[in-house]
Design an enzyme around this catalytic site. Structure first.
Site, PDB file in Angstrom:
ATOM      1  CB  CYS A  12       7.368   0.520   2.578  1.00  0.00           C
ATOM      2  SG  CYS A  12       6.775  -0.478   1.332  1.00  0.00           S
ATOM      3  CG  HIS A  51       5.103  -1.816  -1.875  1.00  0.00           C
ATOM      4  ND1 HIS A  51       4.629  -0.728  -1.480  1.00  0.00           N
ATOM      5  CD2 HIS A  51       5.112  -1.908  -3.442  1.00  0.00           C
ATOM      6  CE1 HIS A  51       4.359  -0.119  -2.309  1.00  0.00           C
ATOM      7  NE2 HIS A  51       4.383  -0.614  -3.419  1.00  0.00           N
ATOM      8  CB  THR A  98      -4.280   8.952  -1.154  1.00  0.00           C
ATOM      9  OG1 THR A  98      -4.577   8.235   0.331  1.00  0.00           O
ATOM     10  CG2 THR A  98      -5.684   9.595  -1.399  1.00  0.00           C
ATOM     11  CG  HIS A 103      -4.480   0.644   2.505  1.00  0.00           C
ATOM     12  ND1 HIS A 103      -3.770   1.025   1.339  1.00  0.00           N
ATOM     13  CD2 HIS A 103      -5.447   1.760   2.735  1.00  0.00           C
ATOM     14  CE1 HIS A 103      -4.427   2.427   0.710  1.00  0.00           C
ATOM     15  NE2 HIS A 103      -5.276   2.692   1.709  1.00  0.00           N
TER      16      HIS A 103
END
Length: 117
Positions: A12, A51, A98, A103
């Protein structure tokens, strides 16, 4: 809340321009940037600007943006001239996730083994 930027999220912060990244593509809904720990000659992350903690939650909440991420992954591979490439979504710490922002890893530029690690 899903979709809203989080102040504790690295990705973000990249979207907001608060953390530098080597951006290779950007659309209205996605940003693609080079991984800081590349595992292949081409290793680019494609993220939604909104997000979502992982790919499954992104697909459930915003399937059109999930499709944008996949489309952009293909565009990144073409731009990077990666004739053969892999798109990887890690979901959960056991799978190697992680950063808790959905993504896609675009990996190419070398032979990729199967099964993956």
């Amino acid at each position: 809340m899903a979709g809203e930027a989080r102040s504790d999220c690295l990705f973000c912060k990249i979207v907001a321009g608060e953390v530098p990244a080597t951006v290779v593509r950007e659309t209205e809904t996605t940003v693609a940037f080079r991984d800081i720990n590349p595992q292949a000659p081409t290793h680019v992350l494609v993220i939604p600007k909104a997000h979502h903690p992982d790919a499954a939650s992104l697909a459930a909440a915003e399937p059109a943006i999930a499709a944008d991420v996949l489309r952009e992954a293909g565009e990144v591979a073409a731009q990077e001239k990666a004739d053969s490439y892999r798109i990887v979504f890690n979901t959960g710490s056991g799978a190697g996730q992680t950063v808790w922002h959905a993504h896609a890893h675009v990996l190419g530029g070398r032979g990729l083994q199967w099964p993956p690690g």
